[in-house]
Design a protein around this motif. Sequence first.
Motif, PDB file in Angstrom:
ATOM      1  N   MET A  18       0.859  -1.170   0.000  1.00  0.00           N
ATOM      2  CA  MET A  18       0.000   0.000   0.000  1.00  0.00           C
ATOM      3  C   MET A  18       0.907   1.235   0.000  1.00  0.00           C
ATOM      4  N   ARG A  19       0.933   1.927  -1.127  1.00  0.00           N
ATOM      5  CA  ARG A  19       1.767   3.122  -1.255  1.00  0.00           C
ATOM      6  C   ARG A  19       0.863   4.320  -1.514  1.00  0.00           C
ATOM      7  N   ILE A  20       1.070   5.372  -0.740  1.00  0.00           N
ATOM      8  CA  ILE A  20       0.233   6.565  -0.822  1.00  0.00           C
ATOM      9  C   ILE A  20       1.118   7.762  -1.141  1.00  0.00           C
ATOM     10  N   GLU A  21       0.776   8.476  -2.205  1.00  0.00           N
ATOM     11  CA  GLU A  21       1.511   9.676  -2.591  1.00  0.00           C
ATOM     12  C   GLU A  21       0.550  10.861  -2.591  1.00  0.00           C
ATOM     13  N   ALA A  22       1.041  12.033  -2.200  1.00  0.00           N
ATOM     14  CA  ALA A  22       0.203  13.230  -2.217  1.00  0.00           C
ATOM     15  C   ALA A  22       1.066  14.462  -2.456  1.00  0.00           C
TER      16      ALA A  22
END
Length: 388
Positions: free
Chosen positions: A168-172
């Motif tokens: 699970m990779r989250i970028e913002a």
Amino acid sequence: MITIVEDIFGIATNPFTEQAQVVRRYTISNSNHLSVRIIQLGATIQSITCYDAYRQMDDIVLGFDDIAGYEAHRSRRFGCMLGRVADWVANGEFMMDRRKVRVTKNWNNQHQIDGGFIGFDRIIWDLHKILPDGITLCHESANGHEGYPGNLMVLLHFTMDDDNRLFMRIEARTDKTTPVNISNHCYFNLAGQKAGRKGILEHRLVIAANDTIETNEKNMPTGRFNGVSDTVYDMRVPAFIGDRLRQFENKKLPGFDVCYAIDKDFDSHILHFVGRFLHPESGRYMEIHSNQPGMRFETGNDFPDDTRDEEPIMGKRCARYYKHSGFSVQLQKFPDTMNNLDFPTAFIMPSELYFHETIFRFGIQESWKCCATPEELDKIGADIVRYT
């Protein structure tokens, strides 16, 4: 080999347009029969199915078979993403750039929790891309939404490999300085989502943390840490959840609801071992690695109490969820981190990338290893993962 299958899960009301919208589900599977289903509503992990040591397949995530179930129990946020800022914002305010920012207060009109009234758990995420090994969902959170400054573009990458790892990779990115603390709130039961309290009590776990976040009488962080030594929260060596939950009997808090400090010197480039969760009877285990500094661990304390004849939460396949039917692991920044200067910062500037990575590795521990001597285990080496 990874496969991705898309189908329609149901129809939900878009909270921004107030129009009915189709909610799609994406099933990611590997060659070992590990399967993860994700729905667009709340970017929710709806199920994870895998074998046990006896070749029995089961779903190990609590949740629902339809949209109505998720809507009816929205406050418990089964399996969904939390943001912009997961966990608490005390008094719904914080200082940023020498000015006070006030956000919405969705907790008793006093504090904000998990992003406000329309957090990431309520939105219908767009499909950005289908990848060879998973999917990417996206959402743009508008400037001023729930009080937060900046237009925030978020990408969620859910991918899998044949080593039974779910990434699970989250970028913002933002166009104005803003706090970001995005997490997922899955309830697990490695005995199977229908196994209830009995299955949870059988779990043995390790959590690699020396400290927890200290809170005051209102459950707000004080900015200090509590050492886990000689407390019920010390999970640095294997312990049974059942043994520890018994220590909460006749206490105000009926179980675990605590944020562990995994890494007080936060560095998003470093993956840390967070914990290992094992159900010895089935042999299933889950190991977690993450670059996040904290993990909130909770044991379904506010689920209906069957000892008081309270009506259960009706879950998937007519499962009945009562108190302590599942545990949640929420990888994140520390709660109320914006109001505690000694905590790792949650603020990002327009030139910065927010990056969250958590890896869930699923496997099987052979049941006979529970009886093996340390010398025998040393000869064998690492745990066998048998998905054939």
